[in-house]
Design an enzyme around this catalytic site. Structure first.
Site, PDB file in Angstrom:
ATOM      1  N   CYS A 117      -8.299 -23.271  36.634  1.00  0.00           N
ATOM      2  CA  CYS A 117      -8.792 -22.674  35.385  1.00  0.00           C
ATOM      3  C   CYS A 117      -7.849 -21.615  34.833  1.00  0.00           C
ATOM      4  CB  CYS A 117     -10.183 -22.085  35.596  1.00  0.00           C
ATOM      5  SG  CYS A 117     -11.398 -23.364  35.956  1.00  0.00           S
ATOM      6  N   HIS A 257     -11.348 -17.218  29.795  1.00  0.00           N
ATOM      7  CA  HIS A 257     -11.702 -18.545  30.301  1.00  0.00           C
ATOM      8  C   HIS A 257     -13.222 -18.696  30.205  1.00  0.00           C
ATOM      9  CE1 HIS A 257     -12.094 -22.059  32.687  1.00  0.00           C
ATOM     10  NE2 HIS A 257     -12.648 -21.440  33.712  1.00  0.00           N
ATOM     11  N   ASN A 287     -17.211 -25.700  30.435  1.00  0.00           N
ATOM     12  CA  ASN A 287     -15.940 -25.311  31.065  1.00  0.00           C
ATOM     13  C   ASN A 287     -14.992 -26.511  31.027  1.00  0.00           C
ATOM     14  OD1 ASN A 287     -13.842 -24.588  32.734  1.00  0.00           O
ATOM     15  ND2 ASN A 287     -15.133 -23.839  34.408  1.00  0.00           N
TER      16      ASN A 287
HETATM   17  N1  COA Z   1     -30.705 -26.515  37.483  1.00  0.00           N
HETATM   18  C1  COA Z   1     -31.738 -25.860  38.039  1.00  0.00           C
HETATM   19  N2  COA Z   1     -31.618 -25.123  39.155  1.00  0.00           N
HETATM   20  C2  COA Z   1     -30.406 -25.049  39.710  1.00  0.00           C
HETATM   21  C3  COA Z   1     -29.289 -25.697  39.177  1.00  0.00           C
HETATM   22  C4  COA Z   1     -29.468 -26.461  38.025  1.00  0.00           C
HETATM   23  N3  COA Z   1     -28.454 -27.119  37.420  1.00  0.00           N
HETATM   24  N4  COA Z   1     -28.217 -25.428  39.954  1.00  0.00           N
HETATM   25  C5  COA Z   1     -28.647 -24.628  40.933  1.00  0.00           C
HETATM   26  N5  COA Z   1     -29.975 -24.406  40.800  1.00  0.00           N
HETATM   27  C6  COA Z   1     -30.835 -23.606  41.641  1.00  0.00           C
HETATM   28  C7  COA Z   1     -30.276 -23.413  43.026  1.00  0.00           C
HETATM   29  O1  COA Z   1     -30.597 -24.499  43.851  1.00  0.00           O
HETATM   30  C8  COA Z   1     -30.934 -22.134  43.450  1.00  0.00           C
HETATM   31  O2  COA Z   1     -32.238 -22.419  43.897  1.00  0.00           O
HETATM   32  P1  COA Z   1     -32.832 -21.658  45.196  1.00  0.00           P
HETATM   33  O3  COA Z   1     -32.844 -20.217  44.803  1.00  0.00           O
HETATM   34  O4  COA Z   1     -34.182 -22.271  45.325  1.00  0.00           O
HETATM   35  O5  COA Z   1     -31.881 -21.955  46.297  1.00  0.00           O
HETATM   36  C9  COA Z   1     -31.045 -21.348  42.157  1.00  0.00           C
HETATM   37  O6  COA Z   1     -30.931 -22.294  41.097  1.00  0.00           O
HETATM   38  C10 COA Z   1     -29.991 -20.296  41.995  1.00  0.00           C
HETATM   39  O7  COA Z   1     -28.728 -20.885  42.334  1.00  0.00           O
HETATM   40  P2  COA Z   1     -27.414 -20.061  42.288  1.00  0.00           P
HETATM   41  O8  COA Z   1     -26.281 -20.886  42.787  1.00  0.00           O
HETATM   42  O9  COA Z   1     -27.650 -18.716  42.897  1.00  0.00           O
HETATM   43  O10 COA Z   1     -27.257 -19.882  40.704  1.00  0.00           O
HETATM   44  P3  COA Z   1     -26.308 -18.946  39.955  1.00  0.00           P
HETATM   45  O11 COA Z   1     -27.096 -18.024  39.133  1.00  0.00           O
HETATM   46  O12 COA Z   1     -25.241 -18.372  40.835  1.00  0.00           O
HETATM   47  O13 COA Z   1     -25.581 -19.964  38.952  1.00  0.00           O
HETATM   48  C11 COA Z   1     -23.473 -21.103  38.727  1.00  0.00           C
HETATM   49  C12 COA Z   1     -24.818 -21.043  39.470  1.00  0.00           C
HETATM   50  C13 COA Z   1     -22.657 -22.246  39.282  1.00  0.00           C
HETATM   51  C14 COA Z   1     -23.767 -21.316  37.256  1.00  0.00           C
HETATM   52  C15 COA Z   1     -22.744 -19.753  38.910  1.00  0.00           C
HETATM   53  O14 COA Z   1     -22.756 -19.430  40.282  1.00  0.00           O
HETATM   54  C16 COA Z   1     -21.328 -19.752  38.436  1.00  0.00           C
HETATM   55  O15 COA Z   1     -21.076 -19.750  37.252  1.00  0.00           O
HETATM   56  N6  COA Z   1     -20.354 -19.651  39.371  1.00  0.00           N
HETATM   57  C17 COA Z   1     -18.951 -19.403  39.083  1.00  0.00           C
HETATM   58  C18 COA Z   1     -18.303 -20.465  38.254  1.00  0.00           C
HETATM   59  C19 COA Z   1     -16.844 -20.157  38.097  1.00  0.00           C
HETATM   60  O16 COA Z   1     -16.452 -19.136  37.583  1.00  0.00           O
HETATM   61  N7  COA Z   1     -16.008 -21.025  38.588  1.00  0.00           N
HETATM   62  C20 COA Z   1     -14.606 -20.760  38.571  1.00  0.00           C
HETATM   63  C21 COA Z   1     -13.920 -21.593  37.603  1.00  0.00           C
HETATM   64  S1  COA Z   1     -14.280 -23.298  37.762  1.00  0.00           S
END
Ligand code: COA
Length: 332
Positions: A117, A257, A287
């Protein structure tokens, strides 16, 4: 006052495919909801490239053709093409080679840049360095990814995040002190266990056993990556501002980004700038990895004014991250 040669962006163009994958369509594919995706990421829809045998080079070439047309550039004048991508059409020849052929840039050297990224800002700094050396006069820097080719559409934690697209800029020498002023680029390969594609490279080639396994696809430990992304992108943007004695008021736009709206908001807050100074198109494109920053430049081109201070910032797989400070070089 005379300035040393800097590399200025003199044109920008982009390409996104027609097909729109909405949150509502994703609701039918995995256990998710429009509300969850919107609240946790800021994404409403993303573009997907359809069509047999169409890869990243197709989108990149469309972006470059538009760029050359709009800037009145003869493809034979291009000295170099650098393409930032994690989804090359094939392992080799590299995508930049293919694009050079597709746009008729017969005199250009061309190569790909793999920094996930952060790829576009790595490629921008590389292209700018060639110009600053005085060796090249016209360098095309592309960020392009067909993320739909590596996304696991059974994994709800990652498939909601990504889309396909391409953006390209033309770099030319400038003697007015405009263009790329500085770059801080960083990497930390110990992030390899949190964000990767396991299979398909030399350490773990595709075999009969893993051809249908999730190992072929993008994997991310979202929560862990989020923590790194949110601190490191803000840290490096702040470091750049301190290095150049800039405060929030001096910045016309942050061009971040587009991985997650919450990461973008946190970076802007640390920089002391309001949301009106943040380029954002994550709600429409998701993204697009290498393409997010040039697509933002394309979307906001008409708002930028000659002399505006822009901070570009990214964080991605590797880990790789960094910030570029540039002065916009034209009014459109
Ligand atoms: N729909 C509904 N629920 C979802 C889901 C979806 N698409 N994806 C995950 N969940 C659930 C999880 O299972 C979890 O449930 P639990 O609490 O029962 O275990 C809950 O939602 C929270 O998950 P979590 O992973 O803590 O969510 P988050 O708030 O961290 O968001 C991302 C997930 C991926 C959006 C976030 O972590 C993110 O943006 N990460 C960084 C991305 C990034 O910068 N990448 C680098 C460049 S690629």
């Amino acid at each position: 006052m005379t300035h040393k040669i800097t590399a200025a962006i003199t044109a920008v163009h982009g390409y996104v495919p027609d097909y729109i994958l909405t949150n509502q369509e994703l609701e039918k594919m995995v256990d998710t909801s429009d509300q969850w995706i919107t609240e946790r990421t800021g994404i409403k829809e993303r573009r997907i490239l359809k069509g047999e045998n169409k890869g990243t080079s197709f989108m990149a070439a469309e972006a470059v053709k538009g760029l050359l047309e709009k800037s009145g550039t003869n493809p034979l004048e291009i000295d170099a093409i650098i393409c930032a991508t994690v989804t090359p059409d094939m392992l080799f020849p590299c995508t930049a080679n293919l694009v050079a052929d597709m746009v008729g840039a017969k005199n250009a050297m061309s190569f790909d840049m793999l920094a996930a990224c952060s790829g576009f800002i790595y490629a921008l700094e590389t292209g700018a360095s060639y110009i600053q050396l005085g060796r090249y006069k016209k360098v095309v820097v592309i960020g392009a990814d067909k993320m739909s080719s590596i996304v696991n559409y059974k994994d709800r934690t990652s498939c909601i995040l990504f889309g396909d697209g391409a953006g390209a800029v033309l770099l030319e020498p400038n003697t007015e002190g405009l263009g790329v002023i500085d770059a801080i680029l960083k990497s930390d390969g110990s992030g390899k266990d949190l964000l990767y594609i396991k299979a398909g490279g030399s350490a773990c080639p595709i075999t009969e056993e893993n051809v249908n396994s999730p190992d072929r696809y993008f994997f991310q430990d979202g929560k862990a990556v989020f923590k790194y992304a949110v601190t490191r992108m803000a840290d490096v943007a702040e470091e750049m501002m301190k290095r150049h004695h800039l405060v929030g008021e001096d910045i016309a736009y942050l061009v971040p980004h587009q991985a997650n709206k919450r990461i973008i908001d946190a970076t802007a807050e640390r920089m002391g700038i309001g949301p009106e100074k943040v380029t954002m198109n994550i709600e429409r494109y998701g993204n697009t990895t290498g393409a997010t920053i040039p697509l933002c430049l394309w979307d906001y081109e008409k708002k930028f004014k000659k002399g505006d201070n822009l901070i570009l910032a990214a964080f991605g797989g590797g880990f790789t991250w960094g910030a570029v400070y540039l002065k916009w070089a034209y009014n459109s």
